[in-house]
Design a protein around this motif. Structure first.
Motif, PDB file in Angstrom:
ATOM      1  N   ILE A  81       0.869  -1.173   0.000  1.00  0.00           N
ATOM      2  CA  ILE A  81       0.000   0.000   0.000  1.00  0.00           C
ATOM      3  C   ILE A  81       0.907   1.224   0.000  1.00  0.00           C
ATOM      4  O   ILE A  81       1.792   1.347   0.837  1.00  0.00           O
ATOM      5  CB  ILE A  81      -0.912   0.043   1.245  1.00  0.00           C
ATOM      6  N   LEU A 128      -2.172  -1.582  -3.611  1.00  0.00           N
ATOM      7  CA  LEU A 128      -3.311  -0.690  -3.394  1.00  0.00           C
ATOM      8  C   LEU A 128      -2.772   0.726  -3.333  1.00  0.00           C
ATOM      9  O   LEU A 128      -1.970   1.054  -2.452  1.00  0.00           O
ATOM     10  CB  LEU A 128      -4.037  -1.056  -2.092  1.00  0.00           C
ATOM     11  N   VAL A 129      -3.186   1.558  -4.287  1.00  0.00           N
ATOM     12  CA  VAL A 129      -2.767   2.956  -4.254  1.00  0.00           C
ATOM     13  C   VAL A 129      -3.694   3.666  -3.286  1.00  0.00           C
ATOM     14  O   VAL A 129      -4.906   3.709  -3.503  1.00  0.00           O
ATOM     15  CB  VAL A 129      -2.866   3.605  -5.651  1.00  0.00           C
ATOM     16  N   GLY A 130      -3.141   4.179  -2.206  1.00  0.00           N
ATOM     17  CA  GLY A 130      -3.986   4.838  -1.225  1.00  0.00           C
ATOM     18  C   GLY A 130      -3.187   5.332  -0.042  1.00  0.00           C
ATOM     19  O   GLY A 130      -1.997   5.006   0.098  1.00  0.00           O
ATOM     20  N   VAL A 183      -6.420   3.710   4.829  1.00  0.00           N
ATOM     21  CA  VAL A 183      -6.649   2.306   4.472  1.00  0.00           C
ATOM     22  C   VAL A 183      -6.384   1.321   5.611  1.00  0.00           C
ATOM     23  O   VAL A 183      -7.129   0.351   5.783  1.00  0.00           O
ATOM     24  CB  VAL A 183      -5.775   1.943   3.250  1.00  0.00           C
TER      25      VAL A 183
END
Lengths: 299, 252
Positions: A267, A283-285, A290
Motif C-alpha cells: 500500500i 493498493l494505491v492509497g 486504508v
C-alpha cells in the motif's frame, strides 16, 4: 581441492562445512572458538585456541601461518564482525580481496554477488589463491548434511606484535522478534510520519497474526523499531508466506529482504512507487485511511 | 587530532535502469556520496578536537562539482580527490593501496575513518585492508568514538554485544551505519564549501599498485520477479474490499 571453513559459531560451522563439501574433496574447519569446533562435519578441525582475554581478531598471525602450512585453495568464512577483520587483514597481506556475501560459489572459484543491494548481479573471480569468500547457508542451497571425521588438531597460537583488548562488554538485549522465522510480516517505511502512528499498524499486525518489520530509515534514522526489525540487504532477509508493505517505496535494498515471500502486498499513496512492480497485490492509497479499514475488514 | 575520512562516490542507484538485453544502464544515475559514508563523514566531524580531511578514490566520473561541495559542506576542511578510470570498479585491495598512498601523501593522520560499507558492493573490507597495510590497529562496527590523549575509546557493536575498547593512535575505524545521523548541509555550508581546497591526484601521482585482486566477469540485471502486479486504487469503489479479500485469502 583443499578448502577451508572459518567459523566462530556452531551453526555456521555446520552449514558452511556442508556447503564447502559440495565444492572440494578436502575440507578443513578452522574453528576460532570451542563452539565452532564441531566434529563430524569436516575432514579435520583445526582448532585455534584464542587465549583468555584476547580478541578473536588477534588470531590473524596464527591464521596467516596456518595458511602457509596448509595451503588451502579456497576459504569460505562466516561473516561475523571479528572474522571480517581476520580475513580482511589476511587478504591485505596476500595482495588479494575477500568476495563478500557470495550468493553462489562455484568449484572453479567464480562467485555470484549482489551489486547495489540486488539492482544487479555480478559474477566475479579472485585472481589469487587462497580465494576468500564470506557466505551463509543460503549460498549453498540444499547441500546434503555435512560429513567428516572426529579429528581435531590444536593450532599453535602465534602471539601478535600488538593487539587490542576489550575493556568491558555489555550484552545486547536478546531480540524479542526473529523475522527470519516469521511467516507473516508487515513492513513499514517512510510513509509512517510519527512513532505514535505505529499503533494502527500494530493493530493490523494483531489481526493478521503478523510480525512488524521496517525499512532502514524507520530503524536507523528514526529508531522507532530495533535493528532486528530492519528488513533489507544490510539487515534481515526474510522468508514469509505473506508480506505487506506499508508506505514503502520498493527500493531494491529493502525488497531483497522480502523477495522470497510467497505473496507480496503493498500500500502506497504514490502510484509510481517501484514497489507496485514487485508486488502481487498493490493498493494505491493513503495508509492512514486504508490501514484502519483493512484491520476492520480482517476482523 | 588529524582525522581523514575515506568515502566513496557512486552512481545514484535509484536512477540505475535496465536495458532490453538485461544489462544495467547508468546514463541518468548521477554521482552521489555512498549513503553509509555520509554517516562516517558526520561521525568524523563530530570527534572532539578533530581537524577533518576527506579522501575519495574512484573513476573519473566521481570528480563532480556538486559532490565536491557536498563533501566539503559536511565538516571536512579539505578534500583529496583521486578520480581516475584506473579505479573503475576497483576491488578492496586496489582501493586500500590507493588510500594508503593518498593518506601518506596528504599528511600525517592520527585516525582514518571509514563507513559501514559502500552502496554498490557493501564489501566492508577497504578500511580493514588499509589498517593492515599501514600496520595500524583497526576496529570495525564502531558505534561511538570518544577522543582521548593519543588514543580513542570506542564502543564497538558485534552480533551479540557492545565492546568498549581503548585504541592507541594512529588507528583505523569503520563506523556503523547508524552511529550518527548526517547533517543536512545548509546553503551557507555549501557556498563556503566552494572555497575549500580540493587536491586532485591521478593513479600515476599516487604510484600505488593497481593490479586487480578480483576479476569482474559479468554484471547483469536480475530477471524481474514473477509477481501478479494487480494494482487497486483506494479511491475506486470496492477496490479496498478486493485488496482485503486477496489478503484474507493469502492469510488462510
Amino acid at each position: 581441492m583443499k578448502a577451508w571453513v572459518i567459523a566462530q559459531n556452531e551453526k555456521a560451522a555446520r552449514e558452511l562445512a556442508a556447503g564447502v563439501r559440495t565444492l572440494a574433496d578436502q575440507v578443513q574447519l578452522v574453528a576460532l572458538t570451542d563452539a565452532a569446533a564441531v566434529t563430524g562435519v569436516a575432514d579435520e578441525v583445526l582448532k585455534v585456541a584464542v587465549p583468555a582475554g584476547a580478541m578473536v581478531e588477534s588470531s590473524v598471525d596464527t591464521i596467516a601461518a596456518l595458511v602457509d602450512a596448509q595451503s588451502p585453495e579456497m576459504i569460505v568464512a562466516e561473516p561475523t564482525a571479528a572474522i571480517k577483520v581476520v580475513i580482511g587483514r589476511l587478504a591485505a597481506r596476500r595482495g588479494t580481496a575477500v568476495v563478500t556475501d557470495a550468493v553462489k560459489i562455484n568449484a572453479d572459484g567464480t562467485a555470484e554477488v549482489m551489486y547495489f543491494g540486488g539492482v544487479g548481479h555480478r559474477t566475479v573471480k579472485p585472481a589469487a589463491t587462497p580465494a576468500i569468500y564470506t557466505a551463509s547457508a543460503a549460498t549453498f542451497g540444499d547441500a546434503p548434511a555435512a560429513t567428516g571425521t572426529d579429528t581435531v588438531t590444536e593450532v599453535a597460537w602465534v602471539e601478535p606484535a600488538s593487539a587490542l583488548t576489550v575493556k568491558s562488554t555489555e550484552q545486547l538485549p536478546k531480540a524479542d522478534v526473529d523475522l527470519t522465522a516469521a511467516k507473516r510480516i508487515v513492513g513499514v517505511g517512510r510513509g509512517i510520519a510519527a512513532e505514535e502512528d505505529l499503533q494502527m499498524v500494530r493493530d493490523l499486525c494483531g489481526k493478521m497474526g503478523a510480525e512488524l518489520g521496517c525499512s532502514r530509515p524507520v530503524a536507523e534514522a528514526e529508531g522507532w523499531l530495533p535493528r532486528e526489525a530492519y528488513i533489507g540487504v544490510s539487515g534481515v532477509v526474510t522468508n514469509p508466506d505473506v508480506y505487506l508493505a506499508l508506505g514503502i517505496s520498493g527500493q531494491m535494498q529493502h525488497m531483497v529482504g522480502v523477495s522470497n515471500a510467497k505473496t507480496i502486498f503493498a500500500i502506497n499513496k504514490d502510484k509510481t512507487a517501484p514497489i507496485f512492480n514487485q508486488a502481487d497485490y498493490g493498493l494505491v492509497g493513503d495508509i492512514y485511511d486504508v490501514v484502519p479499514k483493512l484491520a476492520e475488514k480482517l476482523q | 587530532m588529524e582525522v581523514l575520512v575515506s568515502l566513496k562516490i557512486v552512481p545514484d542507484d535509484q536512477d540505475i535502469q535496465t536495458t532490453a538485453d538485461g544489462k544495467l544502464d547508468f546514463s541518468i544515475a548521477k554521482p552521489v556520496i555512498s549513503s553509509y559514508d555520509q554517516n562516517a563523514i558526520e561521525a568524523a566531524a563530530q570527534i572532539e578536537g578533530a581537524n577533518v580531511s576527506a579522501i575519495t578514490v574512484g573513476p573519473a566520473s566521481i570528480n563532480d562539482t556538486k559532490q565536491r561541495k557536498n563533501i566539503l559542506a559536511r565538516g571536512p576542511k579539505q578534500l583529496f580527490m583521486v578520480a581516475d578510470d584506473t579505479f573503475q570498479d576497483a576491488d578492496a585491495n586496489v582501493t586500500a593501496k590507493a588510500i594508503v598512498a593518498g593518506a601518506q601523501k596528504a599528511g600525517n593522520f592520527d585516525l582514518i575513518v571509514f563507513g559501514a560499507g559502500s552502496a554498490d558492493t557493501y564489501a566492508q573490507q577497504v578500511g580493514i585492508q588499509v589498517g593492515e597495510l599501514l600496520g595500524w590497529p583497526v576496529v570495525n562496527g564502531v558505534s561511538k568514538i570518544t577522543a582521548g590523549e593519543g588514543s580513542i575509546t570506542v564502543e564497538r557493536t558485534t552480533e551479540t554485544e557492545v565492546q568498549t575498547i581503548d585504541v592507541p593512535l594512529p588507528a583505523v575505524v569503520a563506523v556503523t551505519s547508524d552511529i550518527v545521523e548526517p547533517r543536512i548541509p545548509s546553503m551557507r555550508d555549501i557556498l563556503k564549501a566552494g572555497k575549500l581546497p580540493v587536491t586532485e591526484w591521478t593513479a600515476a601521482d599516487l604510484g600505488s599498485d593497481t593490479t586487480k585482486a578480483i576479476d569482474i566477469i559479468e554484471t547483469v540485471a536480475p530477471a524481474p520477479a514473477d509477481r501478479k502486479r494487480e494494482v487497486f486504487d483506494a479511491s475506486v469503489d470496492g477496490d479496498i474490499d478486493k485488496f482485503a479479500a486477496a489478503l484474507a485469502e493469502a492469510l488462510r
